[in-house]
Write a protein that holds these residues in place. Sequence first.
Motif, PDB file in Angstrom:
ATOM      1  N   UNK A   9       0.836  -1.187   0.000  1.00 40.44           N
ATOM      2  CA  UNK A   9       0.000   0.000   0.000  1.00 40.44           C
ATOM      3  C   UNK A   9       0.876   1.244   0.000  1.00 40.44           C
ATOM      4  N   UNK A  10       0.505   2.254  -0.783  1.00 40.17           N
ATOM      5  CA  UNK A  10       1.238   3.514  -0.775  1.00 40.17           C
ATOM      6  C   UNK A  10       0.303   4.711  -0.810  1.00 40.17           C
ATOM      7  N   UNK A  11       0.614   5.699   0.020  1.00 42.46           N
ATOM      8  CA  UNK A  11      -0.090   6.985  -0.003  1.00 42.46           C
ATOM      9  C   UNK A  11       0.939   8.048  -0.326  1.00 42.46           C
ATOM     10  N   UNK A  12       0.706   8.756  -1.418  1.00 44.58           N
ATOM     11  CA  UNK A  12       1.626   9.820  -1.831  1.00 44.58           C
ATOM     12  C   UNK A  12       0.803  11.092  -1.992  1.00 44.58           C
ATOM     13  N   UNK A  13       0.572  11.754  -0.875  1.00 46.90           N
ATOM     14  CA  UNK A  13      -0.368  12.873  -0.811  1.00 46.90           C
ATOM     15  C   UNK A  13       0.267  13.966   0.041  1.00 46.90           C
ATOM     16  N   UNK A  54      -0.808  15.542   2.443  1.00 45.49           N
ATOM     17  CA  UNK A  54      -1.114  15.330   3.868  1.00 45.49           C
ATOM     18  C   UNK A  54      -0.319  14.182   4.489  1.00 45.49           C
ATOM     19  N   UNK A  55       0.030  13.202   3.664  1.00 48.53           N
ATOM     20  CA  UNK A  55       0.672  12.001   4.202  1.00 48.53           C
ATOM     21  C   UNK A  55       1.420  11.266   3.100  1.00 48.53           C
ATOM     22  N   UNK A  56       2.607  10.779   3.452  1.00 45.88           N
ATOM     23  CA  UNK A  56       3.416  10.022   2.512  1.00 45.88           C
ATOM     24  C   UNK A  56       3.899   8.782   3.237  1.00 45.88           C
ATOM     25  N   UNK A  57       3.411   7.617   2.823  1.00 47.07           N
ATOM     26  CA  UNK A  57       3.609   6.426   3.618  1.00 47.07           C
ATOM     27  C   UNK A  57       3.399   5.206   2.740  1.00 47.07           C
ATOM     28  N   UNK A  58       4.223   4.204   2.920  1.00 42.43           N
ATOM     29  CA  UNK A  58       4.046   2.959   2.171  1.00 42.43           C
ATOM     30  C   UNK A  58       4.315   1.788   3.092  1.00 42.43           C
ATOM     31  N   UNK A  59       3.491   0.766   3.002  1.00 43.78           N
ATOM     32  CA  UNK A  59       3.664  -0.379   3.881  1.00 43.78           C
ATOM     33  C   UNK A  59       3.169  -1.666   3.221  1.00 43.78           C
ATOM     34  N   UNK A  60       3.658  -2.770   3.786  1.00 45.64           N
ATOM     35  CA  UNK A  60       3.223  -4.103   3.380  1.00 45.64           C
ATOM     36  C   UNK A  60       2.384  -4.696   4.498  1.00 45.64           C
ATOM     37  N   UNK A  84       8.962 -10.998 -16.419  1.00 49.45           N
ATOM     38  CA  UNK A  84       7.575 -11.448 -16.335  1.00 49.45           C
ATOM     39  C   UNK A  84       6.907 -11.353 -14.985  1.00 49.45           C
ATOM     40  N   UNK A  85       7.282 -10.424 -14.151  1.00 50.80           N
ATOM     41  CA  UNK A  85       6.654 -10.334 -12.830  1.00 50.80           C
ATOM     42  C   UNK A  85       5.497  -9.345 -12.792  1.00 50.80           C
ATOM     43  N   UNK A  86       5.260  -8.600 -13.872  1.00 51.29           N
ATOM     44  CA  UNK A  86       4.139  -7.658 -13.907  1.00 51.29           C
ATOM     45  C   UNK A  86       4.183  -6.716 -12.708  1.00 51.29           C
ATOM     46  N   UNK A  87       3.020  -6.423 -12.118  1.00 46.58           N
ATOM     47  CA  UNK A  87       2.950  -5.458 -11.027  1.00 46.58           C
ATOM     48  C   UNK A  87       3.796  -5.862  -9.826  1.00 46.58           C
ATOM     49  N   UNK A  88       3.994  -7.155  -9.661  1.00 45.63           N
ATOM     50  CA  UNK A  88       4.717  -7.630  -8.485  1.00 45.63           C
ATOM     51  C   UNK A  88       6.150  -7.097  -8.445  1.00 45.63           C
ATOM     52  N   UNK A  89       6.702  -6.829  -9.609  1.00 45.46           N
ATOM     53  CA  UNK A  89       8.052  -6.260  -9.665  1.00 45.46           C
ATOM     54  C   UNK A  89       8.110  -4.898  -8.974  1.00 45.46           C
ATOM     55  N   UNK A  90       7.076  -4.090  -9.149  1.00 45.85           N
ATOM     56  CA  UNK A  90       7.045  -2.768  -8.510  1.00 45.85           C
ATOM     57  C   UNK A  90       6.874  -2.903  -6.998  1.00 45.85           C
ATOM     58  N   UNK A  91       6.107  -3.899  -6.587  1.00 50.50           N
ATOM     59  CA  UNK A  91       5.964  -4.156  -5.152  1.00 50.50           C
ATOM     60  C   UNK A  91       7.324  -4.497  -4.542  1.00 50.50           C
ATOM     61  N   UNK A  92       8.084  -5.338  -5.252  1.00 44.61           N
ATOM     62  CA  UNK A  92       9.410  -5.726  -4.750  1.00 44.61           C
ATOM     63  C   UNK A  92      10.382  -4.559  -4.798  1.00 44.61           C
ATOM     64  N   UNK A  93      10.208  -3.675  -5.766  1.00 46.05           N
ATOM     65  CA  UNK A  93      11.042  -2.472  -5.820  1.00 46.05           C
ATOM     66  C   UNK A  93      10.737  -1.577  -4.608  1.00 46.05           C
ATOM     67  N   UNK A  94       9.456  -1.376  -4.332  1.00 47.30           N
ATOM     68  CA  UNK A  94       9.080  -0.554  -3.175  1.00 47.30           C
ATOM     69  C   UNK A  94       9.619  -1.165  -1.885  1.00 47.30           C
ATOM     70  N   UNK A  95       9.704  -2.495  -1.846  1.00 43.73           N
ATOM     71  CA  UNK A  95      10.161  -3.181  -0.638  1.00 43.73           C
ATOM     72  C   UNK A  95      11.680  -3.265  -0.543  1.00 43.73           C
ATOM     73  N   UNK A  96      12.386  -2.753  -1.574  1.00 42.50           N
ATOM     74  CA  UNK A  96      13.840  -2.695  -1.486  1.00 42.50           C
ATOM     75  C   UNK A  96      14.565  -3.957  -1.906  1.00 42.50           C
ATOM     76  N   UNK A  97      13.925  -4.803  -2.706  1.00 39.94           N
ATOM     77  CA  UNK A  97      14.588  -6.025  -3.180  1.00 39.94           C
ATOM     78  C   UNK A  97      14.984  -5.941  -4.643  1.00 39.94           C
ATOM     79  N   UNK A 133       5.488   3.187  -5.285  1.00 44.34           N
ATOM     80  CA  UNK A 133       6.930   3.363  -5.524  1.00 44.34           C
ATOM     81  C   UNK A 133       7.404   4.702  -4.965  1.00 44.34           C
ATOM     82  N   UNK A 134       6.658   5.763  -5.226  1.00 46.70           N
ATOM     83  CA  UNK A 134       7.105   7.101  -4.801  1.00 46.70           C
ATOM     84  C   UNK A 134       7.052   7.250  -3.277  1.00 46.70           C
ATOM     85  N   UNK A 135       6.006   6.731  -2.665  1.00 39.89           N
ATOM     86  CA  UNK A 135       5.908   6.852  -1.202  1.00 39.89           C
ATOM     87  C   UNK A 135       6.977   6.020  -0.504  1.00 39.89           C
ATOM     88  N   UNK A 136       7.484   4.994  -1.178  1.00 38.45           N
ATOM     89  CA  UNK A 136       8.541   4.160  -0.588  1.00 38.45           C
ATOM     90  C   UNK A 136       9.927   4.760  -0.822  1.00 38.45           C
TER      91      UNK A 136
END
Lengths: 286, 286
Positions: A146-150, A152-158, A208-221, A242-245
């Motif tokens: 999950x990511x919030x890039x606003x 008022x708040x900038x936060x990303x978490x699993x 071939x990881x589709x959206x999951x690749x961006x999740x792993x990028x946000x998570x630092x892997x 990605x941006x909130x992370x």
Amino acid sequence: MPPTDELGAAAIDLDELVEVAGLLADAARRQTLAGFRRPMLVEDKGGTEASTIDGSGFDPVTAADRAAEAAMREVLRDRRPDDGVRGEELDDTTGTSGLTWVLDPIDGTRSYIAGMPTWGTLIAISDGTRPFLGIIAQPHVGERFVGIDHPERRQAWLQRQGGRSPLRTRVRSLDEAVLFTTFPEVGTPAERAAFERVRDRVRMTRYGADCYAYALLAAGHVDLVVEAGLKPHDVHALVPIVEAAGGVATAWDGSPGHEGGRLLAAGSADLHRAAMDLLAGVPDRG
Amino acid sequence: MPPTDELGAAAIDLDELVEVAGLLADAARRQTLAGFRRPMLVEDKGGTEASTIDGSGFDPVTAADRAAEAAMREVLRDRRPDDGVRGEELDDTTGTSGLTWVLDPIDGTRSYIAGMPTWGTLIAISDGTRPFLGIIAQPHVGERFVGIDHPERRQAWLQRQGGRSPLRTRVRSLDEAVLFTTFPEVGTPAERAAFERVRDRVRMTRYGADCYAYALLAAGHVDLVVEAGLKPHDVHALVPIVEAAGGVATAWDGSPGHEGGRLLAAGSADLHRAAMDLLAGVPDRG
């Protein structure tokens, strides 16, 4: 009439939006998991012949894909009737609140069809100029990025197994980077050549990881994701995560990427710039 | 002295072996998950420069990989001291029972390093001629794919969330098949050309799933896996799972595949034959 802030824009209750986005992921989960790893009918949306990965006519859509989008829209009709909706499967609706939900019930249908647990349900909210909240949900594994890039708040978490851990990109140089892509499956020859310029400089490339690749990028892997041929609903949810992370996600030329086309995501601004240099000069699609 | 059957060979207690194999998977799980998605040191086993996917010098090994193999060997010293052990990381040991455990603590180290939940711990038991029991364990997702391919019992199942479901391959023609491979990452040019002959005939091709592709084949979601450059420990566990689920797994020329090299797995004998015809004629590696 919703409350307005001093500029006259509708005030945004981020907590409520996160809650409703979670309800959408719940609703989609029931439908996507009902079809996952079950024998299924695969339609060919384009009406063309099914083809190998080198062709472009093969765009599988499943009954689960449509059922999941319908279930998410049902939640929105109940909880957010004034918001607009753009989905992959059903017609767009225009709202009056200034907010639009952008939904992709199953991103990575090829992975879904093959039983790989790396597809995702994408849920985003846009204020009309940009998405400011996104979720990548992988229900078989039980993960929600999950990511919030606003302002008022900038936060990303699993979210996983009832717990919550912060998402934070890592900083790596180009020659140490792990790159993900959907190539060789998508892209024009010029796009592919540009991608290969990046591939030839990084430490490791995965496919071939589709959206999951961006999740792993946000998570630092993962450090870089390079893709082309994307639709708006493929991208909206990814950008705020990605941006909130701490990463950067734009079109290959550095312009806003959320309307689709060619997307470049990187764990840091320096790495984003280095990859953008290598991706430069690809002509627009005709 | 263990009990012997009428031919004088050591009698095999399959239930005990399944139990011990499960204990090995438990022991490996603790070590592999401790390192998964954590910042880690990546060694270069070959002592050569790290390279991109087009090179061959990049063979990442993690501390978790070695710790997981050591933990599995510890269980075997306690429970099966007379069996031999062949592992990816540590020296082979010869036993007196006629049985040998073949272990790969982390198959798919590239996926592991990138945070993808599609690597696996491979555990197999061989009677000296062939592996007759195999496990592919994916602990982040919480899945164990198990196969027994033995004259006494032939059975394959998936363990997940305390439940157990049978594994059964599906039957598809070549032009309807879903193909997995690790190409373009491995293989000689001739091997790659042969692979491409198969790829050009199937409905869909997916990349980079390592052992997980065979698990999905056994479960009936994938129809073909074509790989090259495999080691014995990469393959031993896969063969009994695929075969016990109703599929066929051999070398590209139809000979036994468990010692590595080029592996072809198919959901049915007909599909296996069709793919083997397309893969024929590749010269042996020099």
